[in-house]
Design an enzyme around this catalytic site. Structure first.
Site, PDB file in Angstrom:
ATOM      1  CE1 TYR A  56     -20.449  52.174  -2.048  1.00 22.72           C
ATOM      2  CE2 TYR A  56     -18.491  51.211  -1.242  1.00 22.72           C
ATOM      3  CZ  TYR A  56     -19.348  51.714  -2.164  1.00 22.72           C
ATOM      4  OH  TYR A  56     -18.675  51.785  -3.559  1.00 22.72           O
ATOM      5  CE  LYS A 111     -36.074  78.214 -10.614  1.00 21.77           C
ATOM      6  NZ  LYS A 111     -37.009  79.299 -11.015  1.00 21.77           N
TER       7      LYS A 111
END
Length: 407
Positions: A56, A111
Site C-alpha cells: 500500500y 460461474k
C-alpha cells in the site's frame, strides 16, 4: 473470520430448529451456500510495516504513476489481465427465468468458481439492478477498466444480442455472452465428433434447431461458419423463414443465413429427413416426428431438466444422443468452453473474441477425445484435465492469427 461470524444464521424457525426461509429442515444446498461460495485473498504478504509500505502506501504510488504514464502497464502490475467480470441482470437465470439480480447471485458465484476451477481464471460476480439496454451497456462499460474480460450471463433475449454488440463496441476487452457462444462452441465440438463417428462431414448434414433464443441463434451461426450442409431454426410458430412477416430483427437476420432449402411450416415438417436435431427450447417433440428423421440421426436434446426428446426415445432412432444433463453420456456443458476461451484470450490480452477463436475452441475441444470416439463419448468430461489447456492454446493462437492479440 468465518462466514458464520460475519453472516449469522437467519434460517432458524421459531422453535429454534434449523430450517430454510420457509421453515423446512435445513438441506445440504443451503448448507453449502451459507456465506457464499467465494472469498478474496491477497497474493502478497502483509506481515509487517515493510510489507505494508510496499503493498500500500507509499510503494503503491510508484506503480500508479507508472500506469498513468504508460496505461498498458496496468496489465502487468494489477490483476486486470487475469480477471473476468461475470455480469447479469437476473432476467433469464438458468431454468428459473426472471428472478432478479439478488436471486441470481448464487448462480453468478457458481460461474465464477467454475472459471477458477476449470480455467485458472479469477472472476467476480456482478448482479446489476438495471434492465434498459442503454443503462446496462453504460454501467458495464464504466466497470470495464477493472477487468480483462466481460462474461455476460443469464440476460434475456433478444436484449442480450444488442447488449453484447454495443458493449463490445464500447470497450477494448473481450465481451462474451456464454449462454450464446459457450453453448454453440460445445455443440459444434460434439457434432464434429458425432459426424466423424458416423462417417460423415458437417457439410453432409441437414440440421434442425428447436429454439431461436440466445443459444439457438448462436448455434446456427457457428454451424454455418463451420460449413454445415443446411440448418433450419424453429421457434414457437414454426420454421424461421424469409416469408414470415412476424420476425424480430434478430430472427430476420437469422432467416437470411439459414434454411437454404426454403422450408416453411412446423418443427415436425423440418424434422422429416433431417440428420440432426438440436434442442435449446424446452417443450416436447413427439416421437412420431423423431421417427421421420434420417437414418443414423444425431439428437442433441439439451433442455434442462427435461430434454425435448427423452434419451430412451432418442436412442430408438439416433446413432448418437447428447443432452444437457450430467446423468447421461455426452453432456453439452458450457464449462467445457468458457474457462479455456477466456484463459486463452487473457493470455494474449485479446481485445475481443472472434468467430475464428470460437471455431478454434470447438476444434480443440473435439480433438481431445478424437481417438476415443464412441456413441457415448463424442465430447470430453468437464473434469478431463486435457480440456482447458487444449482450448486455451487454440484460442490464444487464433487470437494472434485474427489480429486481436496485444502480446
Amino acid at each position: 473470520m468465518s462466514a458464520e461470524i460475519v453472516n449469522p444464521r437467519s434460517d432458524r424457525s421459531d422453535s429454534g430448529q434449523d430450517g430454510d426461509a420457509h421453515g423446512e429442515l435445513f438441506d445440504p444446498a443451503f448448507a453449502l451456500h451459507r456465506g457464499g461460495k467465494m472469498e478474496i485473498r491477497a497474493t502478497v504478504p502483509v506481515r509487517d510495516r515493510d510489507d505494508l509500505s510496499l503493498a500500500y502506501t507509499p510503494g503503491v504510488a510508484k506503480v500508479c504513476s507508472a500506469i498513468a504514464e504508460q496505461p498498458e502497464l496496468v496489465h502487468d502490475y494489477t490483476w486486470k489481465s487475469q480477471v473476468v467480470a461475470v455480469v447479469t441482470d437476473g432476467s433469464a437465470v438458468l431454468g428459473l427465468g426472471d428472478i432478479g439480480p439478488e436471486a441470481s447471485l448464487p448462480v453468478m458465484e457458481g460461474k465464477a468458481i467454475l472459471f477458477k476451477q476449470f480455467g485458472g481464471v479469477d472472476a467476480v460476480p456482478i448482479a446489476l439492478d438495471c434492465r434498459g439496454v442503454d443503462e446496462l451497456v453504460d454501467t458495464v462499460a464504466r466497470l470495464a477498466p477493472s477487468f480483462g474480460g466481460i462474461n455476460l450471463e443469464d440476460i434475456s433475449a433478444p436484449r442480450c444480442f444488442e447488449i453484447e454488440r454495443r458493449l463490445q463496441e464500447r470497450v477494448d476487452i473481450p465481451v462474451f455472452h456464454d449462454d450464446q457462444h459457450g453453448t454453440a462452441v460445445v455443440t459444434l465440438a460434439a457434432l464434429r465428433n458425432a459426424a466423424r463417428l458416423t462417417g460423415r462431414e458437417l457439410g453432409d448434414l441437414r440440421t434442425v434447431i428447436s429454439g431461436a433464443g440466445a443459444a439457438g441463434v448462436a448455434i446456427a451461426r457457428i454451424l454455418v461458419e463451420a460449413g454445415i450442409g443446411d440448418v433450419a431454426v424453429c421457434d414457437r410458430k414454426g420454421i424461421v423463414s424469409r416469408d414470415r412477416e412476424d420476425l424480430t430483427d434478430v430472427k430476420r437476420e437469422l432467416a437470411g443465413f439459414t434454411n437454404r432449402s426454403g422450408l416453411s411450416g412446423s418443427l415436425e415438417t423440418a424434422l422429416d429427413g433431417a440428420d440432426v436435431f438440436i434442442g435449446v427450447s424446452g417443450g416436447t417433440v413427439p416421437e412420431s416426428a423423431v421417427a421421420t428423421m434420417a437414418d443414423n440421426a444425431l439428437i442433441f436434446a439439451m433442455a434442462n431438466p427435461t430434454p425435448e426428446i427423452h434419451p430412451d426415445v432418442a436412442h430408438k432412432y439416433a446413432a448418437v444422443v447428447a443432452t444437457g444433463r450430467s446423468d447421461y453420456p455426452n453432456q453439452i456443458n458450457n464449462v467445457l468452453a468458457f474457462p479455456g476461451i477466456f484463459a486463452g484470450a487473457l493470455q494474449v490480452r485479446a481485445t475481443r473474441i472472434t468467430e475464428g477463436m470460437k471455431l478454434a475452441a470447438a476444434e480443440a475441444l473435439a480433438a481431445v477425445v478424437a481417438d476415443e470416439l464412441s456413441a457415448e463419448c463424442v465430447i470430453p468430461s468437464p473434469f478431463d484435465p486435457r480440456v482447458a489447456p487444449a482450448v486455451t492454446a487454440a484460442v490464444a493462437l487464433a487470437a494472434r492469427k485474427d489480429g486481436v492479440a496485444r502480446r
